[in-house]
Design a protein around this motif. Structure first.
Motif, PDB file in Angstrom:
ATOM      1  N   ARG A   1       0.828  -1.210   0.000  1.00  0.00           N
ATOM      2  CA  ARG A   1       0.000   0.000   0.000  1.00  0.00           C
ATOM      3  C   ARG A   1       0.862   1.260   0.000  1.00  0.00           C
ATOM      4  NH1 ARG A   1      -3.963  -0.360   4.893  1.00  0.00           N
ATOM      5  NH2 ARG A   1      -4.702   1.606   3.981  1.00  0.00           N
ATOM      6  N   PHE A   2       1.925   1.262   0.805  1.00  0.00           N
ATOM      7  CA  PHE A   2       2.734   2.469   0.970  1.00  0.00           C
ATOM      8  C   PHE A   2       3.418   2.867  -0.339  1.00  0.00           C
ATOM      9  CE2 PHE A   2       6.620   4.765   2.010  1.00  0.00           C
ATOM     10  CZ  PHE A   2       6.167   5.713   2.912  1.00  0.00           C
ATOM     11  N   PHE A   3       4.008   1.892  -1.028  1.00  0.00           N
ATOM     12  CA  PHE A   3       4.761   2.186  -2.244  1.00  0.00           C
ATOM     13  C   PHE A   3       3.936   1.998  -3.522  1.00  0.00           C
ATOM     14  CE2 PHE A   3       8.316   1.361   0.690  1.00  0.00           C
ATOM     15  CZ  PHE A   3       9.153   2.429   0.381  1.00  0.00           C
ATOM     16  N   GLY A   4       2.672   1.630  -3.369  1.00  0.00           N
ATOM     17  CA  GLY A   4       1.885   1.252  -4.542  1.00  0.00           C
ATOM     18  C   GLY A   4       1.832   2.296  -5.634  1.00  0.00           C
ATOM     19  N   ASP A   5       1.857   3.585  -5.281  1.00  0.00           N
ATOM     20  CA  ASP A   5       1.717   4.637  -6.289  1.00  0.00           C
ATOM     21  C   ASP A   5       3.043   5.222  -6.736  1.00  0.00           C
ATOM     22  OD1 ASP A   5      -0.171   6.148  -7.851  1.00  0.00           O
ATOM     23  OD2 ASP A   5       0.339   7.908  -6.647  1.00  0.00           O
ATOM     24  N   ILE A   6       4.153   4.853  -6.087  1.00  0.00           N
ATOM     25  CA  ILE A   6       5.446   5.446  -6.472  1.00  0.00           C
ATOM     26  C   ILE A   6       6.461   4.388  -6.879  1.00  0.00           C
ATOM     27  CG2 ILE A   6       5.150   7.556  -5.137  1.00  0.00           C
ATOM     28  CD1 ILE A   6       7.012   6.322  -3.006  1.00  0.00           C
ATOM     29  N   ALA A   7       6.036   3.174  -7.099  1.00  0.00           N
ATOM     30  CA  ALA A   7       6.929   2.116  -7.583  1.00  0.00           C
ATOM     31  C   ALA A   7       6.247   1.395  -8.728  1.00  0.00           C
ATOM     32  CB  ALA A   7       7.276   1.139  -6.464  1.00  0.00           C
ATOM     33  N   LYS A   8       7.053   0.788  -9.561  1.00  0.00           N
ATOM     34  CA  LYS A   8       6.514   0.072 -10.714  1.00  0.00           C
ATOM     35  C   LYS A   8       5.866  -1.244 -10.298  1.00  0.00           C
ATOM     36  CE  LYS A   8       7.840  -1.251 -15.415  1.00  0.00           C
ATOM     37  NZ  LYS A   8       8.961  -1.437 -16.361  1.00  0.00           N
ATOM     38  N   TRP A   9       6.445  -1.887  -9.291  1.00  0.00           N
ATOM     39  CA  TRP A   9       5.900  -3.147  -8.774  1.00  0.00           C
ATOM     40  C   TRP A   9       6.327  -3.289  -7.323  1.00  0.00           C
ATOM     41  CZ3 TRP A   9       8.523  -8.447  -8.976  1.00  0.00           C
ATOM     42  CH2 TRP A   9       7.636  -9.469  -8.584  1.00  0.00           C
ATOM     43  N   VAL A  10       5.401  -3.727  -6.478  1.00  0.00           N
ATOM     44  CA  VAL A  10       5.690  -3.959  -5.065  1.00  0.00           C
ATOM     45  C   VAL A  10       5.206  -5.362  -4.721  1.00  0.00           C
ATOM     46  CG1 VAL A  10       5.450  -3.083  -2.714  1.00  0.00           C
ATOM     47  CG2 VAL A  10       5.206  -1.512  -4.643  1.00  0.00           C
ATOM     48  N   VAL A  11       6.066  -6.138  -4.022  1.00  0.00           N
ATOM     49  CA  VAL A  11       5.697  -7.514  -3.685  1.00  0.00           C
ATOM     50  C   VAL A  11       6.296  -7.880  -2.335  1.00  0.00           C
ATOM     51  CG1 VAL A  11       7.705  -8.540  -4.834  1.00  0.00           C
ATOM     52  CG2 VAL A  11       5.608  -9.893  -4.579  1.00  0.00           C
ATOM     53  N   GLU A  12       5.605  -8.712  -1.603  1.00  0.00           N
ATOM     54  CA  GLU A  12       6.158  -9.273  -0.368  1.00  0.00           C
ATOM     55  C   GLU A  12       6.351 -10.766  -0.563  1.00  0.00           C
ATOM     56  OE1 GLU A  12       5.313  -7.667   3.609  1.00  0.00           O
ATOM     57  OE2 GLU A  12       4.223  -9.557   3.930  1.00  0.00           O
ATOM     58  N   ILE A  13       7.570 -11.256  -0.314  1.00  0.00           N
ATOM     59  CA  ILE A  13       7.869 -12.681  -0.486  1.00  0.00           C
ATOM     60  C   ILE A  13       7.604 -13.389   0.840  1.00  0.00           C
ATOM     61  CG2 ILE A  13       9.597 -14.382  -1.139  1.00  0.00           C
ATOM     62  CD1 ILE A  13      11.088 -12.227  -2.672  1.00  0.00           C
ATOM     63  N   ASP A  14       6.702 -14.351   0.835  1.00  0.00           N
ATOM     64  CA  ASP A  14       6.417 -15.080   2.071  1.00  0.00           C
ATOM     65  C   ASP A  14       6.757 -16.566   1.973  1.00  0.00           C
ATOM     66  OD1 ASP A  14       4.447 -15.941   0.376  1.00  0.00           O
ATOM     67  OD2 ASP A  14       2.793 -15.013   1.480  1.00  0.00           O
ATOM     68  N   ASP A  15       7.453 -16.935   0.902  1.00  0.00           N
ATOM     69  CA  ASP A  15       7.876 -18.325   0.710  1.00  0.00           C
ATOM     70  C   ASP A  15       9.305 -18.296   0.195  1.00  0.00           C
ATOM     71  OD1 ASP A  15       8.346 -20.941   0.018  1.00  0.00           O
ATOM     72  OD2 ASP A  15       6.618 -21.154  -1.320  1.00  0.00           O
ATOM     73  N   ALA A  16      10.267 -18.705   1.016  1.00  0.00           N
ATOM     74  CA  ALA A  16      11.681 -18.625   0.637  1.00  0.00           C
ATOM     75  C   ALA A  16      11.979 -19.393  -0.646  1.00  0.00           C
ATOM     76  CB  ALA A  16      12.556 -19.143   1.776  1.00  0.00           C
ATOM     77  N   ALA A  17      11.241 -20.467  -0.909  1.00  0.00           N
ATOM     78  CA  ALA A  17      11.493 -21.261  -2.113  1.00  0.00           C
ATOM     79  C   ALA A  17      11.227 -20.478  -3.388  1.00  0.00           C
ATOM     80  CB  ALA A  17      10.628 -22.529  -2.088  1.00  0.00           C
ATOM     81  N   ARG A  18      10.446 -19.374  -3.309  1.00  0.00           N
ATOM     82  CA  ARG A  18      10.126 -18.580  -4.498  1.00  0.00           C
ATOM     83  C   ARG A  18      11.044 -17.369  -4.673  1.00  0.00           C
ATOM     84  NH1 ARG A  18       3.873 -17.519  -5.360  1.00  0.00           N
ATOM     85  NH2 ARG A  18       4.715 -17.112  -7.451  1.00  0.00           N
ATOM     86  N   ILE A  19      12.059 -17.255  -3.816  1.00  0.00           N
ATOM     87  CA  ILE A  19      12.961 -16.101  -3.910  1.00  0.00           C
ATOM     88  C   ILE A  19      13.619 -15.983  -5.281  1.00  0.00           C
ATOM     89  CG2 ILE A  19      15.203 -15.242  -3.076  1.00  0.00           C
ATOM     90  CD1 ILE A  19      14.237 -15.929  -0.237  1.00  0.00           C
ATOM     91  N   PRO A  20      14.203 -17.060  -5.857  1.00  0.00           N
ATOM     92  CA  PRO A  20      14.819 -16.904  -7.175  1.00  0.00           C
ATOM     93  C   PRO A  20      13.830 -16.385  -8.220  1.00  0.00           C
ATOM     94  CG  PRO A  20      15.477 -18.988  -6.179  1.00  0.00           C
ATOM     95  CD  PRO A  20      14.392 -18.430  -5.325  1.00  0.00           C
ATOM     96  N   GLU A  21      12.607 -16.889  -8.167  1.00  0.00           N
ATOM     97  CA  GLU A  21      11.573 -16.447  -9.115  1.00  0.00           C
ATOM     98  C   GLU A  21      11.306 -14.951  -8.980  1.00  0.00           C
ATOM     99  OE1 GLU A  21       6.707 -16.762  -9.399  1.00  0.00           O
ATOM    100  OE2 GLU A  21       7.822 -18.285  -8.256  1.00  0.00           O
ATOM    101  N   PHE A  22      11.066 -14.481  -7.743  1.00  0.00           N
ATOM    102  CA  PHE A  22      10.673 -13.094  -7.548  1.00  0.00           C
ATOM    103  C   PHE A  22      11.820 -12.124  -7.796  1.00  0.00           C
ATOM    104  CE2 PHE A  22       7.018 -14.827  -5.092  1.00  0.00           C
ATOM    105  CZ  PHE A  22       6.015 -14.127  -5.747  1.00  0.00           C
ATOM    106  N   VAL A  23      13.033 -12.477  -7.402  1.00  0.00           N
ATOM    107  CA  VAL A  23      14.164 -11.567  -7.611  1.00  0.00           C
ATOM    108  C   VAL A  23      14.466 -11.418  -9.093  1.00  0.00           C
ATOM    109  CG1 VAL A  23      16.622 -11.185  -7.188  1.00  0.00           C
ATOM    110  CG2 VAL A  23      15.147 -11.979  -5.330  1.00  0.00           C
ATOM    111  N   THR A  24      14.459 -12.529  -9.821  1.00  0.00           N
ATOM    112  CA  THR A  24      14.705 -12.445 -11.259  1.00  0.00           C
ATOM    113  C   THR A  24      13.600 -11.656 -11.955  1.00  0.00           C
ATOM    114  OG1 THR A  24      15.952 -14.506 -11.283  1.00  0.00           O
ATOM    115  CG2 THR A  24      15.033 -13.786 -13.377  1.00  0.00           C
ATOM    116  N   ARG A  25      12.364 -11.868 -11.524  1.00  0.00           N
ATOM    117  CA  ARG A  25      11.258 -11.096 -12.094  1.00  0.00           C
ATOM    118  C   ARG A  25      11.439  -9.612 -11.801  1.00  0.00           C
ATOM    119  NH1 ARG A  25       4.824 -11.739 -10.468  1.00  0.00           N
ATOM    120  NH2 ARG A  25       4.097  -9.878 -11.586  1.00  0.00           N
ATOM    121  N   ALA A  26      11.937  -9.278 -10.618  1.00  0.00           N
ATOM    122  CA  ALA A  26      12.159  -7.877 -10.272  1.00  0.00           C
ATOM    123  C   ALA A  26      13.137  -7.214 -11.227  1.00  0.00           C
ATOM    124  CB  ALA A  26      12.667  -7.776  -8.834  1.00  0.00           C
TER     125      ALA A  26
END
Length: 549
Positions: A117-142
């Motif tokens: 919510r805080f960064f929603g209007d001033i960033a291109k994409w905001v995500v919270e990672i809650d599963d360590a196994a998906r870290i490679p996926e989310f970082v590369t997507r970033a």
């Protein structure tokens, strides 16, 4: 099995990260521990806003995402200034934020913020990672999101327990850069429009340029005899001493350039959005329907037609567009060939600084001196304020990768940007310009320059006021001064207290020897110029503004 912190660092390494900018925090200690055994260089900063601005400068000068780590709550909110800059300036940046542990979320835990919510209007994409196994996926997507289309900042929230938990995850792979190229149909249509034009004008802006693209744009300008202007704080996109350069299209535009754009029958806008500042509040190009035939080239389809309705929209990055169009040649000698020469002559007159002005220190001779001694590859950084007019109007940029300044108009940018620039290019001169108000917004990053032995030179133009606001105040409410006076430290003494070199300039003749001593010191340096507040612009005094003259 690896911890989430190790997976974050592995993913950064896989995506080519060579350094990160951070202020440490207990919320991401697991990442810091993983960095201990990594070849990634960790640059510790003094405040999160400065760290984020360093990451922005990194992305601005390299085209690769600058990486910033901050802790939760105050750390993240401090960093938001840099995120806003990267968004408005279309700069690739990835901000990692330590977050409260998963079990405490939603309880307004210690320093908890909902970052989506805080960064929603001033960033291109905001995500919270809650599963360590998906870290490679989310970082590369970033990395992909930050660099594709219109580049911008990505914010990744990292719950503390996710960073310490063990997970089995696939090996991270390098992101795939996404390129958008022009089609032959669009290039044909542009060629037809150019061959029919009587008075075209080219405006360069935005990001996703490189040195090769800048060189190819020069080839196009020469082949088609095109007058070329650079959008606000994108001046490094065209050699200012090239005969086709017409000037910058931004705040305080040369009236002759403004007239040329308004009277143009064809405007070719490459890479930029032509927002409020470069468009002179949407008067050079009227929104949504320009008087001119507009050809808009942009890497992001979402920007085409968003503010202006173009006659021809070309969805392509600047680099891909100029590479393709450089092969096209005019059918005959363009009828407007003499216009480019006239506009360049007008630019040379416009960019020659005045020799005199109020007070004992004259900025015009100082700028002339810097033009004679600074090499073409010197990097100039600045934040915001009237002092920046002296850089934007009178410094003649010659090469790509020599300017780092926020088009968003954020104060406090110049010093942290200079630190990042000197980290990237240690063999080049890096000069930061700052006003007294501007410097003290992130001046603590001078300590970072000292810590890493980065001999930047910060030129602090000290007039004892928030100059731009005072100027507007005097214009709108003459003589009613409130909240714009400043009591400043001795900036040269401050530099020495940090362990750097300090100089004070109280007369014009003092500047050259002071600058040379700073350069020779081999230390981070501050050269303070004590400027009369009457010298508020190169052409008007504060009294003239107050009197409406």
């Amino acid at each position: 099995m690896k911890t989430g912190g190790q997976l974050i660092v592995d993913a950064l390494e896989a995506n080519g990260t060579d350094r990160i900018y951070c202020v440490p925090g207990e919320s991401y200690l697991a990442v810091l521990d993983a960095l201990h055994d990594s070849p990634i260089r960790t640059i510790v900063c003094r405040q999160e806003g400065g760290a984020a601005m360093m990451a922005d400068c990194h992305g601005r000068l390299t085209g690769k995402p600058g990486i910033c780590f901050v802790t939760r709550g105050p750390g993240a909110t401090n960093a938001s200034a840099g995120i806003h800059i990267a968004m408005q300036d279309s700069v690739p940046l990835i901000l990692f934020i330590g977050q409260v542990a998963s079990h405490a979320k939603g309880r307004e835990a210690f320093q908890e913020v909902d970052y989506v919510r805080f960064f929603g209007d001033i960033a291109k994409w905001v995500v919270e990672i809650d599963d360590a196994a998906r870290i490679p996926e989310f970082v590369t997507r970033a990395f992909s999101v930050a660099t594709s289309g219109r580049p911008g900042p990505v914010v990744i929230s990292l719950p503390e327990d996710m960073l310490t938990s063990l997970a089995e995850a696939p090996q991270a792979r390098h992101y795939t850069p996404v390129e958008t190229r022009p089609g032959e149909v669009e290039l044909d249509a542009l060629e037809v429009l150019l061959n029919k034009a009587k008075q075209p004008f080219v405006i360069l802006g935005g990001t996703r340029w490189d040195a090769q693209a800048v060189a190819q744009m020069r080839t196009i300008a020469e082949a088609w005899s095109l007058p070329v202007g650079c959008s606000f704080r994108r001046q490094m996109l065209f050699d200012h001493l090239h005969p086709n350069y017409a000037g910058d299209v931004g705040i305080g535009i040369n009236p002759k350039v403004a007239t040329a754009i308004k009277q143009a029958d064809l405007v070719l806008l490459i890479g930029g959005r032509m927002g409020e500042m470069p468009s002179s509040d949407y008067t050079l190009l009227k929104s949504p329907y320009p008087d001119q035939t507009l050809v808009h080239v942009h890497a992001d389809a979402g920007e085409l037609g968003r503010v202006y309705r173009p006659a021809l929209a070309i969805n392509a990055s600047p680099a891909a567009f100029v590479e393709a169009f450089a092969r096209r040649k005019p059918a005959a000698t363009p009828v407007w060939a003499a216009e480019a020469a006239k506009l360049h002559s007008a630019y040379l007159d416009w960019s020659t600084p005045p020799e005199s002005g109020p007070g004992a220190v004259q900025m015009g001779p100082i700028m002339n001196y810097l033009e004679t001694i600074l090499p073409d590859d010197a990097i100039l950084t600045n934040g915001a304020g009237n002092y920046a007019t002296w850089v934007h109007r009178y410094h003649r940029f010659r090469r790509f990768g020599t300017q780092a300044a926020p088009t968003s108009g954020s104060m406090g940018y110049g010093t942290p940007a200079a630190v990042a620039a000197k980290q990237l290019y240690p063999d080049r001169d890096v000069i930061a310009f700052a006003g007294d108000g501007c410097f003290l917004m992130n001046g603590q990053e001078f300590a970072t320059a000292v810590q890493y032995a980065l001999p930047i030179i910060v030129v602090v133009v000290n007039n004892g006021i928030y100059g731009t606001i005072r100027m507007h105040q005097e214009r709108e409410y003459p003589g009613r001064i409130v909240a714009t006076d400043l009591k400043n430290p001795d900036f040269a003494a401050l530099a020495r207290a940090y362990g750097g070199h300090g100089e004070t300039v109280e007369k014009t003749a003092d500047f050259a020897p002071a600058f040379e001593r700073a350069r020779a010191s081999g230390k981070p340096s501050i050269v303070e110029i004590r400027l009369d507040p009457e010298a508020i612009t190169p052409t008007r005094t504060m009294t003239q503004i107050r009197d409406g003259a």
